[in-house]
Design a protein around this motif. Sequence first.
Motif, PDB file in Angstrom:
ATOM      1  N   ILE A  39      -4.076  10.894   4.677  1.00 23.16           N
ATOM      2  CA  ILE A  39      -2.955  10.089   4.180  1.00 23.16           C
ATOM      3  C   ILE A  39      -3.319   9.357   2.892  1.00 23.16           C
ATOM      4  O   ILE A  39      -2.539   9.323   1.935  1.00 23.16           O
ATOM      5  N   ILE A  40      -4.521   8.791   2.871  1.00 14.62           N
ATOM      6  CA  ILE A  40      -4.961   8.089   1.665  1.00 14.62           C
ATOM      7  C   ILE A  40      -5.105   9.061   0.499  1.00 14.62           C
ATOM      8  O   ILE A  40      -4.742   8.754  -0.642  1.00 14.62           O
ATOM      9  N   ALA A  41      -5.612  10.254   0.774  1.00 10.62           N
ATOM     10  CA  ALA A  41      -5.756  11.265  -0.280  1.00 10.62           C
ATOM     11  C   ALA A  41      -4.389  11.647  -0.847  1.00 10.62           C
ATOM     12  O   ALA A  41      -4.226  11.790  -2.071  1.00 10.62           O
ATOM     13  N   ILE A  42      -3.396  11.813   0.035  1.00  8.81           N
ATOM     14  CA  ILE A  42      -2.043  12.144  -0.430  1.00  8.81           C
ATOM     15  C   ILE A  42      -1.478  11.006  -1.280  1.00  8.81           C
ATOM     16  O   ILE A  42      -0.900  11.232  -2.357  1.00  8.81           O
ATOM     17  N   MET A  65       2.536   5.120   4.265  1.00  5.59           N
ATOM     18  CA  MET A  65       1.719   3.923   4.433  1.00  5.59           C
ATOM     19  C   MET A  65       1.977   3.259   5.784  1.00  5.59           C
ATOM     20  O   MET A  65       1.146   2.517   6.289  1.00  5.59           O
ATOM     21  N   PHE A  66       3.131   3.547   6.373  1.00  7.58           N
ATOM     22  CA  PHE A  66       3.443   2.998   7.699  1.00  7.58           C
ATOM     23  C   PHE A  66       2.630   3.676   8.804  1.00  7.58           C
ATOM     24  O   PHE A  66       2.702   3.269   9.963  1.00  7.58           O
ATOM     25  N   LEU A  67       1.892   4.713   8.459  1.00  6.18           N
ATOM     26  CA  LEU A  67       1.029   5.385   9.433  1.00  6.18           C
ATOM     27  C   LEU A  67      -0.400   4.840   9.410  1.00  6.18           C
ATOM     28  O   LEU A  67      -1.169   5.098  10.334  1.00  6.18           O
ATOM     29  N   THR A  68      -0.775   4.117   8.357  1.00  3.44           N
ATOM     30  CA  THR A  68      -2.153   3.636   8.246  1.00  3.44           C
ATOM     31  C   THR A  68      -2.496   2.619   9.330  1.00  3.44           C
ATOM     32  O   THR A  68      -3.586   2.648   9.892  1.00  3.44           O
ATOM     33  N   TYR A  97       7.718   4.950  10.279  1.00  3.06           N
ATOM     34  CA  TYR A  97       7.584   5.942   9.208  1.00  3.06           C
ATOM     35  C   TYR A  97       8.841   6.801   9.095  1.00  3.06           C
ATOM     36  O   TYR A  97       9.359   7.041   7.993  1.00  3.06           O
ATOM     37  N   LEU A  98       9.353   7.245  10.243  1.00  7.07           N
ATOM     38  CA  LEU A  98      10.541   8.091  10.246  1.00  7.07           C
ATOM     39  C   LEU A  98      11.770   7.336   9.754  1.00  7.07           C
ATOM     40  O   LEU A  98      12.581   7.869   8.982  1.00  7.07           O
ATOM     41  N   LEU A  99      11.923   6.085  10.190  1.00 10.70           N
ATOM     42  CA  LEU A  99      13.084   5.289   9.793  1.00 10.70           C
ATOM     43  C   LEU A  99      13.114   5.058   8.280  1.00 10.70           C
ATOM     44  O   LEU A  99      14.167   5.197   7.640  1.00 10.70           O
ATOM     45  N   VAL A 100      11.953   4.684   7.720  1.00  9.01           N
ATOM     46  CA  VAL A 100      11.893   4.449   6.281  1.00  9.01           C
ATOM     47  C   VAL A 100      12.140   5.746   5.521  1.00  9.01           C
ATOM     48  O   VAL A 100      12.855   5.762   4.502  1.00  9.01           O
ATOM     49  N   SER A 101      11.584   6.839   6.012  1.00  9.48           N
ATOM     50  CA  SER A 101      11.777   8.136   5.352  1.00  9.48           C
ATOM     51  C   SER A 101      13.245   8.539   5.354  1.00  9.48           C
ATOM     52  O   SER A 101      13.789   8.988   4.333  1.00  9.48           O
ATOM     53  N   VAL A 102      13.901   8.379   6.510  1.00 11.75           N
ATOM     54  CA  VAL A 102      15.314   8.744   6.618  1.00 11.75           C
ATOM     55  C   VAL A 102      16.162   7.855   5.720  1.00 11.75           C
ATOM     56  O   VAL A 102      17.069   8.336   5.014  1.00 11.75           O
ATOM     57  N   HIS A 103      15.869   6.548   5.726  1.00 12.80           N
ATOM     58  CA  HIS A 103      16.659   5.635   4.909  1.00 12.80           C
ATOM     59  C   HIS A 103      16.522   5.965   3.425  1.00 12.80           C
ATOM     60  O   HIS A 103      17.511   5.978   2.681  1.00 12.80           O
ATOM     61  N   ASN A 127      12.780  -1.570  -1.946  1.00  9.42           N
ATOM     62  CA  ASN A 127      11.318  -1.503  -1.976  1.00  9.42           C
ATOM     63  C   ASN A 127      10.690  -2.809  -1.522  1.00  9.42           C
ATOM     64  O   ASN A 127       9.651  -2.828  -0.872  1.00  9.42           O
ATOM     65  N   ARG A 128      11.331  -3.917  -1.876  1.00 11.10           N
ATOM     66  CA  ARG A 128      10.851  -5.223  -1.404  1.00 11.10           C
ATOM     67  C   ARG A 128      10.914  -5.287   0.123  1.00 11.10           C
ATOM     68  O   ARG A 128      10.002  -5.783   0.782  1.00 11.10           O
ATOM     69  N   ILE A 129      12.030  -4.796   0.657  1.00  3.15           N
ATOM     70  CA  ILE A 129      12.218  -4.826   2.109  1.00  3.15           C
ATOM     71  C   ILE A 129      11.178  -3.941   2.801  1.00  3.15           C
ATOM     72  O   ILE A 129      10.563  -4.336   3.805  1.00  3.15           O
ATOM     73  N   TYR A 130      10.970  -2.733   2.261  1.00  8.06           N
ATOM     74  CA  TYR A 130       9.956  -1.851   2.839  1.00  8.06           C
ATOM     75  C   TYR A 130       8.589  -2.525   2.844  1.00  8.06           C
ATOM     76  O   TYR A 130       7.841  -2.459   3.831  1.00  8.06           O
ATOM     77  N   TYR A 131       8.270  -3.127   1.736  1.00  2.06           N
ATOM     78  CA  TYR A 131       6.958  -3.770   1.600  1.00  2.06           C
ATOM     79  C   TYR A 131       6.797  -4.891   2.625  1.00  2.06           C
ATOM     80  O   TYR A 131       5.732  -5.058   3.237  1.00  2.06           O
ATOM     81  N   SER A 132       7.859  -5.666   2.825  1.00  2.00           N
ATOM     82  CA  SER A 132       7.809  -6.768   3.797  1.00  2.00           C
ATOM     83  C   SER A 132       7.584  -6.232   5.203  1.00  2.00           C
ATOM     84  O   SER A 132       6.774  -6.769   5.971  1.00  2.00           O
ATOM     85  N   PHE A 133       8.286  -5.156   5.554  1.00  2.03           N
ATOM     86  CA  PHE A 133       8.104  -4.548   6.873  1.00  2.03           C
ATOM     87  C   PHE A 133       6.698  -3.963   7.020  1.00  2.03           C
ATOM     88  O   PHE A 133       6.117  -3.995   8.108  1.00  2.03           O
ATOM     89  N   LEU A 134       6.166  -3.426   5.940  1.00  2.00           N
ATOM     90  CA  LEU A 134       4.825  -2.850   5.991  1.00  2.00           C
ATOM     91  C   LEU A 134       3.792  -3.926   6.303  1.00  2.00           C
ATOM     92  O   LEU A 134       2.906  -3.713   7.141  1.00  2.00           O
ATOM     93  N   ILE A 135       3.903  -5.078   5.649  1.00  2.00           N
ATOM     94  CA  ILE A 135       2.964  -6.170   5.913  1.00  2.00           C
ATOM     95  C   ILE A 135       3.089  -6.642   7.356  1.00  2.00           C
ATOM     96  O   ILE A 135       2.088  -6.908   8.033  1.00  2.00           O
ATOM     97  N   PHE A 136       4.314  -6.736   7.846  1.00  2.00           N
ATOM     98  CA  PHE A 136       4.529  -7.135   9.238  1.00  2.00           C
ATOM     99  C   PHE A 136       3.880  -6.129  10.185  1.00  2.00           C
ATOM    100  O   PHE A 136       3.227  -6.496  11.172  1.00  2.00           O
ATOM    101  N   SER A 137       4.045  -4.837   9.885  1.00  2.00           N
ATOM    102  CA  SER A 137       3.451  -3.775  10.695  1.00  2.00           C
ATOM    103  C   SER A 137       1.930  -3.867  10.701  1.00  2.00           C
ATOM    104  O   SER A 137       1.293  -3.763  11.762  1.00  2.00           O
ATOM    105  N   VAL A 138       1.346  -4.059   9.526  1.00  2.00           N
ATOM    106  CA  VAL A 138      -0.108  -4.153   9.414  1.00  2.00           C
ATOM    107  C   VAL A 138      -0.629  -5.337  10.238  1.00  2.00           C
ATOM    108  O   VAL A 138      -1.649  -5.231  10.923  1.00  2.00           O
ATOM    109  N   PHE A 139       0.087  -6.458  10.177  1.00  2.00           N
ATOM    110  CA  PHE A 139      -0.334  -7.642  10.938  1.00  2.00           C
ATOM    111  C   PHE A 139      -0.306  -7.357  12.437  1.00  2.00           C
ATOM    112  O   PHE A 139      -1.233  -7.747  13.161  1.00  2.00           O
ATOM    113  N   ILE A 140       0.740  -6.686  12.924  1.00  2.00           N
ATOM    114  CA  ILE A 140       0.851  -6.361  14.353  1.00  2.00           C
ATOM    115  C   ILE A 140      -0.316  -5.477  14.792  1.00  2.00           C
ATOM    116  O   ILE A 140      -0.949  -5.729  15.833  1.00  2.00           O
ATOM    117  N   TYR A 141      -0.628  -4.461  14.005  1.00  2.00           N
ATOM    118  CA  TYR A 141      -1.709  -3.542  14.388  1.00  2.00           C
ATOM    119  C   TYR A 141      -3.078  -4.198  14.247  1.00  2.00           C
ATOM    120  O   TYR A 141      -4.005  -3.866  14.992  1.00  2.00           O
TER     121      TYR A 141
END
Length: 373
Positions: A39-42, A65-68, A97-103, A127-141
Amino acid sequence: MDNYISTVGFVQALFGILLFLTKRPRHLSFMFLTIWMVIIAIFQGSYLLPFEVVDYFKPGIFPIMFLTGPLLYFYVYSLTVENFKLKPIYLLHIVPYLLVSVHRSTISAVAIGSTPNLIENPYYLYNRIYYSFLIFSVFIYWFLGLKHIISHRKNIPLYFSNYSGKNTLNWLVFVLTLFLLLFIISFFTAYIKILELNVFNWTTLSFNLTVFTFVMIYFGMNQSVIYNKEKNWKMSSRSETSQENDEIAKEDVILASEKYKEFNDLIINYLKSQKPYLNPEYNLQMMVDDLELSRHKLSQVINSGQKKNFYKLINGFRVEEVKEKLLDPGYEHYSILGVAMECGFNSKASFNRIFKEETNLTPTEFKKQIGRK
């Protein structure tokens, strides 16, 4: 500068893929690291293209990035849980990942690195919204991964005879925290750019991923498998889990109707005659293999028969071995720590602490005491 950072990150990720694919013994944890490197290579490779990916592929590269977070979490999970197996329910972790991709496929998606001026580029708001959700996701994991490590550390005395960097995973706590911090830094630097303060540019995320990839390769290659009895590469089913639980339940019934003395004597005689505890890597699975008894049965006998966990039982024998060697003239030229290492201890701090717990004396006090006799 942008292309240089991305090139370094891309090459590092490819190198990581090669290393983790060939690392032995094979283990599911290395599969998660390999996919993470892909994923990082891609992602890094997309920066080297002469065009924007969204111009030809509407979801773009950013959704991956939602898969990391899930991959790093499952790496921790597969290391800290014995006999970890993939389950169909784990596929739920790819939903973001699927939701962001579809949207992004249903709107006029713009590249994450495009201009943040909402007047010129109104779709950048998403993009701002995606980024905010990504940070939230990273914090949860990050939280879930840390929780698994803490739970694993509580189980170390039940399985291992020594604490070590391999089984305590101190480095992984550092890596998880670094992972969270780097994403937060990228998040805030992206907003600095939105405010049109040209302190950083979009390559902040690319740079941070490059740093993190280097750290992960270094520590990941040094981390060996913690629980390596089985190679679990298949999806587990409810029937398999239920069968395992039934077997344990039957064993409990058998043990409840038997006296522990026979098994307890077997364990003690084995430890006295074979002295397997001299190996600092000795663990409960090694005892299982030698005595050909089930893990569950051995654990029950040790806990009920000796009133100790595995860690205390083995280190009690090590302390007795140290005491014998300190009385042996053949070991007079050894330092106390040297004797401890010969007896299976792996660090001075743990040896001193355990020796004091077992004898109410420090090793030095014990040696002085026997010297007066």
